[in-house]
Design a protein around this motif. Structure first.
Motif, PDB file in Angstrom:
ATOM      1  N   GLU A 101       0.830  -1.205   0.000  1.00 15.40           N
ATOM      2  CA  GLU A 101       0.000   0.000   0.000  1.00 15.40           C
ATOM      3  C   GLU A 101       0.869   1.261   0.000  1.00 15.40           C
ATOM      4  N   GLU A 102       1.914   1.279   0.831  1.00 15.44           N
ATOM      5  CA  GLU A 102       2.822   2.424   0.870  1.00 15.44           C
ATOM      6  C   GLU A 102       3.567   2.565  -0.452  1.00 15.44           C
ATOM      7  N   ASN A 103       3.959   1.432  -1.046  1.00 12.77           N
ATOM      8  CA  ASN A 103       4.679   1.439  -2.312  1.00 12.77           C
ATOM      9  C   ASN A 103       3.801   2.019  -3.420  1.00 12.77           C
ATOM     10  N   LYS A 104       2.533   1.609  -3.450  1.00 10.03           N
ATOM     11  CA  LYS A 104       1.601   2.125  -4.455  1.00 10.03           C
ATOM     12  C   LYS A 104       1.374   3.622  -4.253  1.00 10.03           C
ATOM     13  N   LYS A 105       1.239   4.046  -3.000  1.00  9.79           N
ATOM     14  CA  LYS A 105       1.028   5.462  -2.695  1.00  9.79           C
ATOM     15  C   LYS A 105       2.242   6.293  -3.143  1.00  9.79           C
ATOM     16  N   THR A 106       3.431   5.776  -2.897  1.00  9.12           N
ATOM     17  CA  THR A 106       4.654   6.468  -3.299  1.00  9.12           C
ATOM     18  C   THR A 106       4.739   6.577  -4.816  1.00  9.12           C
ATOM     19  N   ASN A 107       4.435   5.478  -5.522  1.00 11.75           N
ATOM     20  CA  ASN A 107       4.487   5.495  -6.986  1.00 11.75           C
ATOM     21  C   ASN A 107       3.473   6.474  -7.571  1.00 11.75           C
ATOM     22  N   ASP A 108       2.282   6.536  -6.984  1.00  9.41           N
ATOM     23  CA  ASP A 108       1.271   7.482  -7.450  1.00  9.41           C
ATOM     24  C   ASP A 108       1.730   8.924  -7.248  1.00  9.41           C
ATOM     25  N   GLN A 109       2.357   9.188  -6.110  1.00  8.30           N
ATOM     26  CA  GLN A 109       2.861  10.541  -5.830  1.00  8.30           C
ATOM     27  C   GLN A 109       3.973  10.928  -6.809  1.00  8.30           C
ATOM     28  N   VAL A 110       4.848   9.973  -7.120  1.00  5.26           N
ATOM     29  CA  VAL A 110       5.940  10.234  -8.071  1.00  5.26           C
ATOM     30  C   VAL A 110       5.368  10.523  -9.453  1.00  5.26           C
ATOM     31  N   LEU A 111       4.386   9.728  -9.869  1.00  2.00           N
ATOM     32  CA  LEU A 111       3.759   9.950 -11.172  1.00  2.00           C
ATOM     33  C   LEU A 111       3.070  11.306 -11.228  1.00  2.00           C
ATOM     34  N   GLN A 112       2.428  11.693 -10.145  1.00  2.00           N
ATOM     35  CA  GLN A 112       1.762  12.993 -10.091  1.00  2.00           C
ATOM     36  C   GLN A 112       2.792  14.133 -10.193  1.00  2.00           C
ATOM     37  N   ASP A 113       3.939  13.966  -9.541  1.00  5.53           N
ATOM     38  CA  ASP A 113       4.995  14.972  -9.625  1.00  5.53           C
ATOM     39  C   ASP A 113       5.596  15.030 -11.028  1.00  5.53           C
ATOM     40  N   ARG A 114       5.683  13.893 -11.691  1.00  2.49           N
ATOM     41  CA  ARG A 114       6.303  13.833 -13.019  1.00  2.49           C
ATOM     42  C   ARG A 114       5.385  14.338 -14.129  1.00  2.49           C
ATOM     43  N   GLN A 115       4.089  14.420 -13.880  1.00  3.98           N
ATOM     44  CA  GLN A 115       3.191  14.813 -14.956  1.00  3.98           C
ATOM     45  C   GLN A 115       3.486  16.228 -15.438  1.00  3.98           C
TER      46      GLN A 115
END
Length: 181
Positions: A101-115
């Motif tokens: 769950e933490e890993n998925k949350k981190t990946n989503d945050q990274v993708l949001q920052d990269r957009q």
């Protein structure tokens, strides 16, 4: 010059300290001052290396049972008697493994920052080219960005730029984009 392992009998604890002879203190005993007060107060004369002796005798953590291998059943205790004027120790904490769950949350945050970086790369490319096909735009964006990127994420960002009226599809061919701003 041959380095000999030196041994000193401590009058206070009656133990014998051995030095590996790897540093200049042991190779040339006259070059360094005796540091017997650092190891134990009863040592009369120190010809062994203070660093090696400290490494052998003083530990910040004590492990039960003693040994080099660490098992799940081993316990560690803080050595409250540890004190050293020569050695500065930095103790790193052990990192816990991330849950899914933490890993998925981190990946989503990274993708949001990269957009924002993806949007900027698309606009940069379209500003210079004015019109471009979908395949060329995708390849140019992937080449320009330094992080791995899925085609589906890139397609979403292109659609977002079309909605915000930075890009438009060509009327005759929907695979060609035109820069508007």
């Amino acid at each position: 010059m041959r380095r000999a392992a030196a041994a000193v009998a401590c009058k206070g604890c009656r133990g014998i300290q051995r030095c590996c002879g790897s540093c200049s203190t042991c190779a040339r005993p006259g070059m360094a001052e005796p540091r017997s007060h650092l190891l134990c107060p009863g040592a009369a004369q120190l010809t062994a290396c203070a660093n090696c002796s400290l490494r052998l005798q003083v530990r910040v953590l004590n492990k039960e049972p003693k040994g080099r291998e660490v098992d799940d059943t081993d316990t560690f205790h803080f050595n409250g008697d540890f004190a050293s004027a020569l050695i500065r120790i930095k103790i790193n904490s052990i990192q816990m493994k991330e849950t899914e769950e933490e890993n998925k949350k981190t990946n989503d945050q990274v993708l949001q920052d990269r957009q924002y970086q993806i949007d900027a790369a698309i606009v940069r490319i379209m500003k210079t080219r004015k019109t471009l096909s979908h395949k060329l735009l995708v390849s140019d964006v992937i080449q320009q960005l330094k992080f791995p990127l899925r085609a589906s994420d890139l397609k979403k960002r292109i659609e977002s730029l079309i909605d915000r009226e930075y890009l438009a599809r060509d009327a005759s061919d929907p695979n060609i984009y035109t820069y508007l701003a």
